[in-house]
Structure formats: structure tokens, C-alpha cells
Scaffold this motif. Structure first.
Motif, PDB file in Angstrom:
ATOM      1  N   LEU A  34      20.212 136.273 -30.300  1.00 57.58           N
ATOM      2  CA  LEU A  34      20.016 135.052 -30.298  1.00 57.58           C
ATOM      3  C   LEU A  34      21.550 134.064 -30.350  1.00 57.58           C
ATOM      4  O   LEU A  34      22.242 134.962 -31.123  1.00 57.58           O
ATOM      5  CB  LEU A  34      18.938 134.533 -31.192  1.00 57.58           C
ATOM      6  N   VAL A  35      21.438 133.259 -29.780  1.00 56.87           N
ATOM      7  CA  VAL A  35      22.679 132.428 -30.125  1.00 56.87           C
ATOM      8  C   VAL A  35      22.585 131.681 -31.333  1.00 56.87           C
ATOM      9  O   VAL A  35      21.437 131.443 -31.657  1.00 56.87           O
ATOM     10  CB  VAL A  35      23.164 131.417 -28.804  1.00 56.87           C
ATOM     11  N   PRO A  36      23.695 131.014 -31.926  1.00 59.37           N
ATOM     12  CA  PRO A  36      23.419 130.249 -33.371  1.00 59.37           C
ATOM     13  C   PRO A  36      22.576 129.060 -33.062  1.00 59.37           C
ATOM     14  O   PRO A  36      22.697 128.357 -32.182  1.00 59.37           O
ATOM     15  CB  PRO A  36      24.951 129.959 -33.506  1.00 59.37           C
ATOM     16  N   GLY A  37      21.869 129.062 -34.058  1.00 59.49           N
ATOM     17  CA  GLY A  37      20.673 127.956 -33.873  1.00 59.49           C
ATOM     18  C   GLY A  37      19.543 128.049 -33.113  1.00 59.49           C
ATOM     19  O   GLY A  37      18.632 127.254 -33.079  1.00 59.49           O
ATOM     20  N   VAL A  60       9.976 133.405 -26.491  1.00 57.43           N
ATOM     21  CA  VAL A  60      10.140 131.986 -26.197  1.00 57.43           C
ATOM     22  C   VAL A  60      10.942 131.520 -27.385  1.00 57.43           C
ATOM     23  O   VAL A  60      10.386 131.481 -28.464  1.00 57.43           O
ATOM     24  CB  VAL A  60       8.920 131.052 -25.945  1.00 57.43           C
ATOM     25  N   THR A  61      12.244 130.875 -27.223  1.00 52.81           N
ATOM     26  CA  THR A  61      12.793 130.435 -28.011  1.00 52.81           C
ATOM     27  C   THR A  61      12.954 128.950 -28.137  1.00 52.81           C
ATOM     28  O   THR A  61      12.406 128.207 -26.965  1.00 52.81           O
ATOM     29  CB  THR A  61      14.173 130.950 -28.015  1.00 52.81           C
ATOM     30  N   LEU A 105      13.182 134.773 -22.789  1.00 50.74           N
ATOM     31  CA  LEU A 105      13.560 136.041 -22.596  1.00 50.74           C
ATOM     32  C   LEU A 105      12.610 137.126 -22.191  1.00 50.74           C
ATOM     33  O   LEU A 105      11.548 136.997 -22.844  1.00 50.74           O
ATOM     34  CB  LEU A 105      14.195 136.485 -23.903  1.00 50.74           C
ATOM     35  N   ILE A 106      12.903 137.830 -21.018  1.00 50.72           N
ATOM     36  CA  ILE A 106      11.807 138.895 -20.542  1.00 50.72           C
ATOM     37  C   ILE A 106      12.418 140.121 -20.983  1.00 50.72           C
ATOM     38  O   ILE A 106      13.551 140.489 -20.209  1.00 50.72           O
ATOM     39  CB  ILE A 106      11.550 138.614 -19.419  1.00 50.72           C
ATOM     40  N   GLN A 107      12.208 140.939 -21.765  1.00 49.05           N
ATOM     41  CA  GLN A 107      12.915 142.268 -22.140  1.00 49.05           C
ATOM     42  C   GLN A 107      11.845 143.273 -21.326  1.00 49.05           C
ATOM     43  O   GLN A 107      10.633 143.355 -21.565  1.00 49.05           O
ATOM     44  CB  GLN A 107      12.774 142.435 -23.666  1.00 49.05           C
ATOM     45  N   GLN A 124      16.271 139.639 -19.373  1.00 54.78           N
ATOM     46  CA  GLN A 124      16.424 138.403 -18.454  1.00 54.78           C
ATOM     47  C   GLN A 124      16.216 137.195 -19.319  1.00 54.78           C
ATOM     48  O   GLN A 124      15.263 137.051 -20.006  1.00 54.78           O
ATOM     49  CB  GLN A 124      15.451 138.377 -17.275  1.00 54.78           C
ATOM     50  N   SER A 125      17.306 136.343 -19.066  1.00 51.72           N
ATOM     51  CA  SER A 125      17.276 134.903 -19.933  1.00 51.72           C
ATOM     52  C   SER A 125      17.292 133.825 -19.002  1.00 51.72           C
ATOM     53  O   SER A 125      17.895 133.833 -17.900  1.00 51.72           O
ATOM     54  CB  SER A 125      18.469 134.998 -20.647  1.00 51.72           C
ATOM     55  N   ILE A 126      16.296 132.885 -19.085  1.00 55.54           N
ATOM     56  CA  ILE A 126      15.977 131.869 -18.342  1.00 55.54           C
ATOM     57  C   ILE A 126      15.944 130.601 -19.287  1.00 55.54           C
ATOM     58  O   ILE A 126      15.172 130.522 -20.247  1.00 55.54           O
ATOM     59  CB  ILE A 126      14.584 132.083 -18.005  1.00 55.54           C
TER      60      ILE A 126
END
Length: 159
Positions: free
Chosen positions: A17-20, A104-105, A110-112, A121-123
């Protein structure tokens, strides 16, 4: 994990995950619906293909093709590729299910997936143009569903 599909033994590796960024929901496809769809998906084509090729393989084994019997048998083994692909899908369905997860963030979906390796996959939400829900007959009977996210010309499917 989703309250509907608990983790079985091995915990799924969490995505980076990215910060935040925070995971709001995570889940897996319904196991029985996922595996049955993988196994039954190409089964009719594989059976028809096998029945057609069996005629030639039977003729080659009976010697009815003369000196071409060995060549025909080797060619038919290669020609049975749809059957081998179906068999591979059927044998790896459980492993594929174990490596499939959805997250779901607060920023993206994200689909792993993966069998031998993992693909993520990141949408991002701003890239999603529309969302469709498809519930087939088998999914309706087994309680599964497939969400389809359309992003530009690509479609991402979540079984």
C-alpha cells in the motif's frame, strides 16, 4: 478476509500500500463457485474435441491408417491441446483460488491472482467508468457473483 469466505490455513499475502492508504474491505471468491466455474468453463469444448480426436486415435491404434499410424498418434496428442488446457485448468483450480484475493482501499481496488506466481492489478477509482454485476445460473445456485469494472477499453472481472 471476507466474513463469507474465511481464510483456509495460509494467510493471503497483503498487497503493498502507498502511504496513507488503508484496506477498507478484503475478500476471496466463493470457493465452490470459483472452482466449479474453472472446471466446467471449457469442459464442453474439451469433450467434443476429445470425442472427435478419439476416432482418429482409435484408427491409428487399430492400424487402419497403415504406415501413418505413428505420425497420426503423435499429431493427435498435439491436436488435443484444448483437452490438455482444460485438464491444466481443472488441476490448478484450487491453487488459483488460494492465490486470488480482492482488496478495496480508500484509493483503489486491487485484484491479486496467480497459480505459480502472483499478479496484482491496481485500479484507481478515477479510472473506473462503470460497474456491472453479472450473476450467472451457476453463481446464483452457489451464491457467487461477478463484478465487472470497466476502465477505458479494458475490463477487470472479479468473480
Amino acid at each position: 478476509m471476507s466474513k463469507y469466505e474465511p481464510s483456509y490455513g495460509q494467510e493471503q499475502q497483503k498487497p503493498v500500500l502507498v502511504p496513507g492508504e488503508q484496506i477498507i474491505w478484503s475478500g476471496k471468491p466463493k470457493k465452490n463457485a470459483y472452482i466449479i466455474n474453472k472446471v466446467l468453463g471449457m469442459l464442453p469444448i474439451a469433450l467434443i474435441w476429445l470425442a472427435f480426436d478419439s476416432v482418429f486415435i482409435g484408427a491409428a491404434f487399430s492400424g487402419g491408417l497403415g504406415g501413418m499410424s505413428l505420425f497420426i498418434m503423435l499429431f493427435m496428442l498435439l491436436h488435443l491441446m484444448p483437452v490438455w488446457i482444460w485438464l491444466g485448468n481443472a488441476l490448478t483450480a484450487n491453487r488459483s483460488w488460494k492465490n486470488t484475493a480482492y482488496y478495496v482501499t480508500n484509493r483503489r481496488i486491487l485484484i491479486q491472482t496467480g497459480v505459480l506466481s502472483q499478479d496484482v492489478q491496481s485500479i484507481y477509482y478515477k479510472e473506473i467508468e462503470n460497474v456491472n454485476l453479472r450473476i450467472g445460473l451457476l453463481d446464483r445456485l452457489l451464491g457467487g457473483r461477478e463484478k465487472i469494472f470497466a476502465k477505458e477499453l479494458k475490463q477487470y472481472s472479479i468473480p
